[in-house]
Design an enzyme around this catalytic site. Structure first.
Site, PDB file in Angstrom:
ATOM      1  N   SER A 273       3.545  40.007  14.730  1.00 25.72           N
ATOM      2  CA  SER A 273       2.779  38.973  15.420  1.00 25.72           C
ATOM      3  C   SER A 273       2.365  39.479  16.794  1.00 25.72           C
ATOM      4  CB  SER A 273       3.620  37.709  15.589  1.00 25.72           C
ATOM      5  OG  SER A 273       4.692  37.951  16.489  1.00 25.72           O
ATOM      6  N   ASP A 274       1.213  39.020  17.254  1.00 28.76           N
ATOM      7  CA  ASP A 274       0.918  39.207  18.666  1.00 28.76           C
ATOM      8  C   ASP A 274       1.995  38.428  19.427  1.00 28.76           C
ATOM      9  OD1 ASP A 274      -0.204  39.870  21.097  1.00 28.76           O
ATOM     10  OD2 ASP A 274      -2.256  39.370  20.497  1.00 28.76           O
ATOM     11  N   TRP A 275       2.161  38.712  20.685  1.00 29.59           N
ATOM     12  CA  TRP A 275       3.283  38.151  21.439  1.00 29.59           C
ATOM     13  C   TRP A 275       3.188  36.616  21.533  1.00 29.59           C
ATOM     14  CZ3 TRP A 275       3.720  42.669  20.084  1.00 29.59           C
ATOM     15  CH2 TRP A 275       4.741  43.521  20.499  1.00 29.59           C
ATOM     16  N   GLY A 276       4.000  35.963  20.737  1.00 32.76           N
ATOM     17  CA  GLY A 276       3.990  34.502  20.729  1.00 32.76           C
ATOM     18  C   GLY A 276       3.004  33.900  19.743  1.00 32.76           C
ATOM     19  N   ALA A 277       2.424  34.711  18.877  1.00 34.59           N
ATOM     20  CA  ALA A 277       1.420  34.198  17.942  1.00 34.59           C
ATOM     21  C   ALA A 277       2.033  33.648  16.653  1.00 34.59           C
ATOM     22  CB  ALA A 277       0.404  35.292  17.609  1.00 34.59           C
TER      23      ALA A 277
END
Ligand SMILES: *[C@@H]1O[C@H](CO)[C@@H](O)[C@H](O)[C@H]1NC(C)=O
Ligand SMILES: *[C@@H]1O[C@H](CO)[C@@H](O)[C@H](O)[C@H]1NC(C)=O
Ligand SMILES: *[C@@H]1O[C@H](CO)[C@@H](O)[C@H](O)[C@H]1NC(C)=O
Ligand SMILES: *[C@@H]1O[C@H](CO)[C@@H](O)[C@H](O)[C@H]1NC(C)=O
Ligand SMILES: *[C@@H]1O[C@H](CO)[C@@H](O)[C@H](O)[C@H]1NC(C)=O
Ligand SMILES: *[C@@H]1O[C@H](CO)[C@@H](O)[C@H](O)[C@H]1NC(C)=O
Ligand SMILES: *[C@@H]1O[C@H](CO)[C@@H](O)[C@H](O)[C@H]1NC(C)=O
Ligand SMILES: *[C@@H]1O[C@H](CO)[C@@H](O)[C@H](O)[C@H]1NC(C)=O
Ligand SMILES: *[C@@H]1O[C@H](CO)[C@@H](O)[C@H](O)[C@H]1NC(C)=O
Ligand SMILES: *[C@@H]1O[C@H](CO)[C@@H](O)[C@H](O)[C@H]1NC(C)=O
Ligand SMILES: *[C@@H]1O[C@H](CO)[C@@H](O)[C@H](O)[C@H]1NC(C)=O
Length: 862
Positions: A273-277
């Site tokens: 995941s992208d950071w926090g996605a």
């Protein structure tokens, strides 16, 4: 919140695979509820051995050890920008993930390479590859497992897109080659590359909430295209993006991840995941996410959506064991794929992203375990020379009249004007995240940056050159003091004026620009400055360091502006690269990787700055495949400078177009379809899951760090009763699944890459100096639905004066196909097709219709 209510909350997260019924996206329905494809290691791309090693390794792991490798330990929990848990029992360290696409971020003694957009401008496979290798060496030298790059998303739907410069070009073919070469370069040095941001993350405004609607054909022919090249090149990881697609977050999206990436493109590596996605435990797991980054962000007791919460989901049966095993096999297969031969070993990180001091905490978020974290390893090697070369060879000469360039050693005087030429006060990294325009701009801002080891400003490099030639040198910042600018320019043999327009990521705002550019004009009074200088000096040379196109129509028409150069974001050797081009040490070969419109409206597609309902921002990519030059051509809009354009100090002649039908039987038999037929084997599992709750809690006496994400159950009293069916039962079904007709191997059906035509032409240097031509091949597929032409080939041809070389392009089946949304396959349409070879998307020198393939009648896959 008690354990039971957490499970209920998790269970309440129904997997709504697609928010809309979207009749124009037939596979959406099929994708909803289908199981996440499991890796097999088979097919092209050299995954076999890695997969075998990975499955052996994973077979030894316990449940919590497996979960540990899927989940980040939390923001700033370890020395890297992202790090997973480890397997101490087997001496296996967690994965260290680090930004970004142009070099190692948040460290020292690294190189700051030219940005992706500059590599697009080189149109040079060689330089793309060399930069990938050099970056890979630097990441490895710091002990990093995964480089978070290269980027093909945003592709560049809108020119203001804040992160377009991190990627290569709004053209998918050029970007696809940039991706493949960069990935192969990085991974050849023992580092896993990450193709990001997957997918349709085309703007920074609302990036965490916007829902994008797109038709299936545009998805395939435009945005998915470069990711197919990335997968075919063997990329080890893909990062899902922040935005939603048809109502579902990218990291919870069965259509984009399960159906397109893992099934059709047959991706064998892992999705992070992208950071926090990541937004849910089950939705993300069943939709194909394999690694949660940075891992924290859930409710207590786990403070993570995975970690202990994933262990619970496995023990309760809501996520099947095969899905977890597949996550870990994918992660470990990527690991073994790059760790071969000379790169079999795995050095530990020897830097901390969070401090530049030697001693610091190994676990900053809990301020614990103080030790030497930075050994300041110098990883720059001889990369400066490559950076200088790329900087020069990516510089696009847009205008050159009155033989203004190249400059020569007989110049008596020269003036350098503009803040964008200057050393940055306080040093090249004075502004965190490079978020300012206080001096020359050599990269954009945000997480796609690296720290400069040094930055050679244009003013410094030009002053040195002037001194060597004995020319009088005047330097003026003067962006807002136009009288001073005129004073500096007046009477000089040449006045070189600099201007910028930067862009970046939305967590920083520069001059009111929240990542995306608010407009396409120059910043910092740039237009007025150029006008003022040109008003008093009839040999004004304009140099632009911009994130993408700016409006230069007026400048291009100004007779006193004798030359315009776009230098993009050239990295640490900026000034040296520029001097090489200005003085003809390097004959410019850069070609514009985007179109220069006269007005932002010329681009058609619009950036959504203000959503009608800011709580529910939505966007429909109604322009379809018509972005950048495809739109300009369709709408009949004349740009200032077209896609693919760039001048040289010499001239070239084109002749002798020749087309050879490469495989006369290919059309009739479509051999590749054989590969794509059939079904997979059932999902494999590796090792057994110990259902004993006590075996899945932290061992007695283990001292947990706070906050830090662990894979263990929060207590031995966790109730693991399965809380009802929380997902379509099919999503957990591990039985054999059909292979899609367009799939079958990494990058899709191998038959798509079969060469159908070989096209050649002769290029001659008819000027007086050596130079490099970038011949470009465009194909017209025919019909209203297709652009006038699409880039399908280019080459870098080095020619001495008078020399002639033959350039050869290979056209593959994919190159001349359209995506058929009904048959869910690539199909060669029945319209006549034309090929153009030229010096840009409109400077066509040669053309011909494509001969019909025998037995094909412009048809295949029927
Ligand atoms: C998970 O990883 C963490 C951090 O590296 C480590 O402390 C812990 O022991 C690991 N857990 C297991 C079960 O291996
Ligand atoms: C980092 O440097 C240390 C010594 O300073 C060395 O032991 C370690 O192997 C280095 N790591 C890499 C990735 O070279
Ligand atoms: C972090 O730990 C160090 C070393 O133990 C200590 O000196 C420092 O005060 C701590 N910082 C905070 C914010 O607690
Ligand atoms: C950048 O320039 C601005 C405006 O001149 C100034 O306020 C700011 O302090 C500068 N930033 C740095 C880091 O030097
Ligand atoms: C465009 O944005 C830049 C940067 O914020 C600003 O300097 C410039 O004045 C703007 N142009 C117009 C026409 O508003
Ligand atoms: C061009 O420069 C000359 C001075 O060399 C000046 O007199 C003239 O006005 C300039 N023209 C324009 C269009 O700025
Ligand atoms: C530029 O101006 C100079 C005088 O300032 C003149 O000699 C020269 O011919 C002019 N060049 C052009 C291209 O107009
Ligand atoms: C030509 O087509 C045949 C039949 O589809 C295939 O077996 C062969 O590999 C192809 N050759 C080339 C050079 O693509
Ligand atoms: C569960 O595991 C614990 C510790 O590993 C052990 O003491 C206990 O006997 C096991 N219970 C069962 C039912 O196997
Ligand atoms: C797409 O495929 C369908 C089903 O095979 C076929 O009927 C249709 O003609 C194809 N469309 C085009 C434009 O080729
Ligand atoms: C194609 O080439 C012919 C000459 O062979 C020329 O007349 C025609 O204008 C060319 N078309 C394009 C679009 O370049």
């Amino acid at each position: 919140m008690g354990i039971l209510s957490i499970l209920t909350a998790l269970a309440a997260v129904t997997i709504t695979f697609l928010g809309s019924t979207a009749a124009d996206v037939p596979p959406a329905a099929a994708a909803a509820g289908s199981p996440s494809p499991w890796a097999t290691g088979r097919g092209a791309g050299g995954w076999d051995e890695a997969y075998t090693k990975a499955s052996e390794f994973v077979g030894q792991l316990t449940l919590v050890e497996k979960v540990n490798l899927t989940t980040g330990t939390g923001w700033e929990a370890d020395v890297c920008i992202g790090m997973t848990g480890s397997v101490p029992r087997l001496g296996f360290a967690g994965f260290c993930l680090q930004d970004g696409p142009l070099g190692v971020r948040y460290t020292t003694k690294n190189s700051a390479f030219p940005a992706g957009i500059n590599l697009g401008a080189t149109f040079s496979r060689r330089l793309m590859r060399l930069r990938g290798e050099a970056m890979g060496e630097e990441f490895r030298g710091k002990g990093i497992d995964v480089q978070l790059g290269p980027a093909a998303g945003p592709l560049g739907r809108v020119p203001q897109g804040g992160r377009n410069w991190e990627g290569f070009s709004p053209d998918p073919y050029l970007t696809g080659i940039g991706m493949a070469e960069t990935i192969q370069g990085i991974q050849s040095r023992g580092v896993i590359a990450c193709a990001k941001h997957y997918i349709l993350n085309e703007q920074e405004h609302y990036r965490g909430s916007i829902s994008v609607k797109i038709d299936d054909r545009t998805m395939h022919e435009l945005y998915l295209w470069p990711f197919a090249d990335a997968v075919r090149a063997g990329v080890g990881s893909v990062m899902c993006s922040y935005n939603k697609i048809h109502g579902d977050y990218s990291c919870e999206n069965s259509w984009t991840t399960n159906y397109l990436l893992k099934n059709e493109l047959n991706f064998q590596g892992f999705v992070m995941s992208d950071w926090g996605a990541q937004h849910t435990t089950l939705g993300s797991a069943l939709s194909g996410l394999d690694m949660a980054m940075p891992g924290d962000g859930g409710a207590p007791p786990y403070r993570s959506l995975w970690g202990g919460a994933l262990t619970e989901a496995i023990l309760s049966g809501t996520v099947p064991q095969w899905r977890l095993d597949d996550m870990v096999v994918r992660i470990m297969a990527a690991y073994f794929k790059v760790h071969t031969g000379a790169f079999a070993s795995r050095p530990a990180p020897n830097f901390s992203a969070w401090t530049n001091a030697s001693v610091g905490p190994l676990h900053p978020s809990s301020n614990s375990t103080w030790t030497v974290v930075n050994s300041f390893v110098d990883v720059q090697s001889t990369h400066a020379a490559l950076i200088r070369e790329i900087g020069a060879k990516s510089t696009v000469l847009l205008k050159n009249t009155a033989r203004a360039l190249p400059l020569h050693s007989l110049l008596k005087s020269l003036a350098v004007i503009g803040r964008d030429a200057q050393n940055i006060p306080g040093g090249p990294n004075a502004c965190s995240e490079r978020a300012c325009i206080n001096g020359t701009v050599a990269m954009g801002y945000g997480s796609g940056t690296a720290e400069f080891p040094y930055l050679v400003s244009p003013a410094t490099a030009l002053q040195l050159r002037a001194a060597a030639d004995g020319a009088a040198f005047t330097n003026a910042v003067a962006n807002w003091d136009l009288e001073a600018a005129r004073g500096a320019a007046r009477g000089k043999d040449v006045a070189i004026v600099f201007a910028t327009a930067t862009a970046g990521e939305n967590f920083v705002v520069v001059d009111g620009n929240a990542g995306d550019r608010n407009n396409l004009t120059l910043w910092d009074n740039g237009d007025a400055l150029i006008r003022a200088v040109a008003g008093v000096n009839n040999n004004t040379v304009v140099v632009l360091h911009t994130a993408g196109p700016v409006l230069v129509e007026e400048i291009s028409k100004n007779p006193n502006v004798t030359a315009i150069l776009w230098a993009g974001f050239p990295g640490q050797e900026s000034g040296n690269s520029l001097v090489d081009v200005l003085y003809g040490v390097v004959n410019p070969q850069g070609r514009s990787p985007f179109t220069w419109g006269k007005d932002v409206k010329d681009y058609g597609a619009e950036l959504l700055f203000q959503a009608p309902d800011p709580r529910k921002p939505e966007q429909s990519f109604d322009e379809g495949v018509f972005i950048d030059y495809r739109h300009f051509q369709k709408a009949g809009i004349e740009p200032t400078y077209e896609f693919g354009f760039g001048l040289s100090y010499t001239e070239f002649d084109y002749s002798g177009l020749k087309i050879v039908v490469q495989n006369s039987t290919a059309g009739a038999t479509v051999p590749s379809q054989v590969v794509a037929h059939g079904i997979t084997e059932p999902a494999p599992t590796y090792g057994t899951v110990n259902k004993n709750v006590t075996a899945n809690v932290a061992p007695e006496g283990f001292k947990k760090l706070v906050p830090y994400v662990y894979p263990w159950l929060s207590s031995a009293n966790v109730s693991l009763a399965r809380t009802g069916s929380s997902s379509p039962s099919t999503a957990t079904n591990g039985s054999a699944q059909p292979v899609l007709p367009a799939g079958g191997a990494p990058g899709g059906n191998p038959g798509l890459y079969e060469v159908l035509y070989t096209i050649s032409a002769k290029i001659k240097n008819i000027g007086k100096v050596a130079g490099t031509e970038i011949p470009q091949l465009y194909v017209q597929l025919g019909g209203e639905e297709n652009p006038w032409g699409v880039l399908r080939g280019f080459d870098e041809v080095v020619l001495e004066p008078g020399e002639t070389k033959t350039v050869t392009f290979e056209l593959t089946r994919r190159d001349i196909s359209n995506w058929n949304t009904t048959s869910q396959n690539w199909e060669i349409g029945n319209k006549e097709k034309v090929v153009f070879i030229g010096q840009s998307s409109s400077r066509i020198r040669l053309n011909s219709t494509l001969p019909v393939l025998p037995g094909l009648l412009w048809r295949s896959y029927d």
